[in-house]
Design a protein around this motif. Structure first.
Motif, PDB file in Angstrom:
ATOM      1  N   GLU A  21       0.838  -1.197   0.000  1.00 15.46           N
ATOM      2  CA  GLU A  21       0.000   0.000   0.000  1.00 15.46           C
ATOM      3  C   GLU A  21       0.875   1.250   0.000  1.00 15.46           C
ATOM      4  O   GLU A  21       1.892   1.324   0.694  1.00 15.46           O
ATOM      5  N   ALA A  22       0.474   2.244  -0.778  1.00 10.93           N
ATOM      6  CA  ALA A  22       1.210   3.506  -0.887  1.00 10.93           C
ATOM      7  C   ALA A  22       0.498   4.604  -0.109  1.00 10.93           C
ATOM      8  O   ALA A  22      -0.539   4.380   0.519  1.00 10.93           O
ATOM      9  N   GLY A  25      -3.226   5.153  -0.419  1.00 10.93           N
ATOM     10  CA  GLY A  25      -4.098   4.033  -0.115  1.00 10.93           C
ATOM     11  C   GLY A  25      -4.180   2.974  -1.193  1.00 10.93           C
ATOM     12  O   GLY A  25      -4.781   1.918  -0.990  1.00 10.93           O
ATOM     13  N   ARG A  26      -3.577   3.223  -2.379  1.00 12.24           N
ATOM     14  CA  ARG A  26      -3.557   2.243  -3.454  1.00 12.24           C
ATOM     15  C   ARG A  26      -2.293   1.396  -3.350  1.00 12.24           C
ATOM     16  O   ARG A  26      -1.261   1.858  -2.863  1.00 12.24           O
ATOM     17  N   CYS A  27      -2.380   0.172  -3.828  1.00 11.17           N
ATOM     18  CA  CYS A  27      -1.241  -0.739  -3.803  1.00 11.17           C
ATOM     19  C   CYS A  27      -0.587  -0.774  -5.177  1.00 11.17           C
ATOM     20  O   CYS A  27      -1.281  -0.739  -6.199  1.00 11.17           O
ATOM     21  N   GLY A  28       0.744  -0.858  -5.196  1.00  9.01           N
ATOM     22  CA  GLY A  28       1.393  -0.969  -6.498  1.00  9.01           C
ATOM     23  C   GLY A  28       2.834  -0.534  -6.486  1.00  9.01           C
ATOM     24  O   GLY A  28       3.501  -0.511  -5.450  1.00  9.01           O
ATOM     25  N   GLY A  29       3.320  -0.188  -7.687  1.00  8.40           N
ATOM     26  CA  GLY A  29       4.734   0.043  -7.905  1.00  8.40           C
ATOM     27  C   GLY A  29       5.127   1.509  -7.905  1.00  8.40           C
ATOM     28  O   GLY A  29       4.357   2.392  -7.508  1.00  8.40           O
ATOM     29  N   SER A  30       6.355   1.738  -8.368  1.00  7.59           N
ATOM     30  CA  SER A  30       6.968   3.068  -8.349  1.00  7.59           C
ATOM     31  C   SER A  30       6.636   3.830  -9.629  1.00  7.59           C
ATOM     32  O   SER A  30       6.957   3.355 -10.726  1.00  7.59           O
ATOM     33  N   PRO A  31       6.067   5.012  -9.540  1.00  5.72           N
ATOM     34  CA  PRO A  31       5.858   5.817 -10.749  1.00  5.72           C
ATOM     35  C   PRO A  31       7.199   6.191 -11.376  1.00  5.72           C
ATOM     36  O   PRO A  31       8.167   6.503 -10.669  1.00  5.72           O
ATOM     37  N   MET A 143       6.629   7.908  -4.974  1.00  7.56           N
ATOM     38  CA  MET A 143       5.237   8.319  -4.776  1.00  7.56           C
ATOM     39  C   MET A 143       5.149   9.744  -4.235  1.00  7.56           C
ATOM     40  O   MET A 143       4.254  10.508  -4.620  1.00  7.56           O
ATOM     41  N   ARG A 144       6.094  10.113  -3.366  1.00  5.16           N
ATOM     42  CA  ARG A 144       6.079  11.471  -2.836  1.00  5.16           C
ATOM     43  C   ARG A 144       6.235  12.477  -3.978  1.00  5.16           C
ATOM     44  O   ARG A 144       5.488  13.460  -4.077  1.00  5.16           O
ATOM     45  N   GLY A 145       7.196  12.222  -4.857  1.00  4.98           N
ATOM     46  CA  GLY A 145       7.378  13.112  -5.998  1.00  4.98           C
ATOM     47  C   GLY A 145       6.212  13.059  -6.969  1.00  4.98           C
ATOM     48  O   GLY A 145       5.835  14.089  -7.564  1.00  4.98           O
ATOM     49  N   TYR A 146       5.619  11.875  -7.137  1.00  3.63           N
ATOM     50  CA  TYR A 146       4.486  11.714  -8.046  1.00  3.63           C
ATOM     51  C   TYR A 146       3.276  12.514  -7.560  1.00  3.63           C
ATOM     52  O   TYR A 146       2.614  13.207  -8.351  1.00  3.63           O
TER      53      TYR A 146
END
Length: 245
Positions: A21-22, A25-31, A143-146
């Protein structure tokens, strides 16, 4: 020609998308985005989405078995896993993505500092637990940068994506001369070979047909690696006869 490249000079890998989880709240990979190569997904299992930012704006593309989605360089993409999402990933320009064609969407201060970027993007040696923790921390920083990018898009529109592209180009510029040589010796050489063969066929000559050959990629041993978007199954491809130093 002795050993042929995989058709089109592409690379293929198997991907099990992270279920971590990111921050949103969504689960997944690195943008991330690719600076020179297009990428395609063939969904083989599970379900999810790929979220994109491109010249067309923001997009959400559902993923289910049998779906195929692809995108060109500069497209920011983020895989979201709704459950057991697995893909076959096809990368243009085999060799360039492996040589650092991708740029993660770290915050601007990290993208503007090549040393800080290299440190944040690298994964340490160690067991799977250690590497998984580092991969998750890398995803969280991306994710922070995204999320900052999404806010910036709302405030400044296309200029926000243009700034990211400029930062990515500056970051990879020192690698570009190596990429040019690598491309010429592999994908470029393959393109030249096809052009020459078409000329022979137009003359009614068999050309390279007498050199027909078969190659097999060997599965990389050991557990799946930790990629930007999930656990990766890769293959060891035979080296092309055109490949130099």
């Amino acid at each position: 020609m002795t050993t042929p490249l995989f058709p089109g000079g592409v690379a293929v890998s198997g991907l099990k998308v992270y279920d971590w989880e990111a921050a949103d709240g969504r689960c997944g990979g690195s943008p991330h985005l690719h600076t020179a190569s297009s990428e395609g997904y063939i969904v083989t299992g599970g379900s999810g989405e790929v979220h994109t930012v491109s010249s067309a704006g923001r997009g959400i593309h559902p993923l289910a078995p049998g779906e195929i989605v692809w995108f060109s360089p500069g497209t920011v993409h983020r895989l979201v896993n709704h459950g057991d999402l697995e893909l076959v990933v096809v990368m243009q320009n085999a060799g360039l993505p492996e040589a650092g064609d991708a740029v993660l969407t770290f915050p601007a201060a990290v993208l503007d500092d090549p040393v800080a970027y290299a440190t944040a993007a690298a994964l340490p040696e160690g067991d799977d637990v250690t590497r998984a923790e580092a991969a998750r921390a890398r995803r969280d920083l991306a994710m922070r940068g995204y999320l900052q990018l999404l806010d910036d898009l709302e405030a400044r529109g296309d200029a926000a994506l243009a700034d990211l592209h400029a930062r990515a180009a500056r970051l990879v510029q020192p690698k570009a001369a190596h990429w040019q040589r690598l491309w010429r010796e592999t994908v470029g050489a393959e393109t030249d070979r096809t052009r020459d063969q078409l000329e022979r066929l137009a003359e009614g000559m068999p050309g390279l047909l007498a050199e027909a050959s078969v190659a097999r990629g060997e599965r990389t041993p050991g557990p799946r690696g930790f990629g930007m978007c999930g656990r990766l199954q890769t293959w060891r491809w035979p080296e092309s006869s055109a490949e130099g130093d």
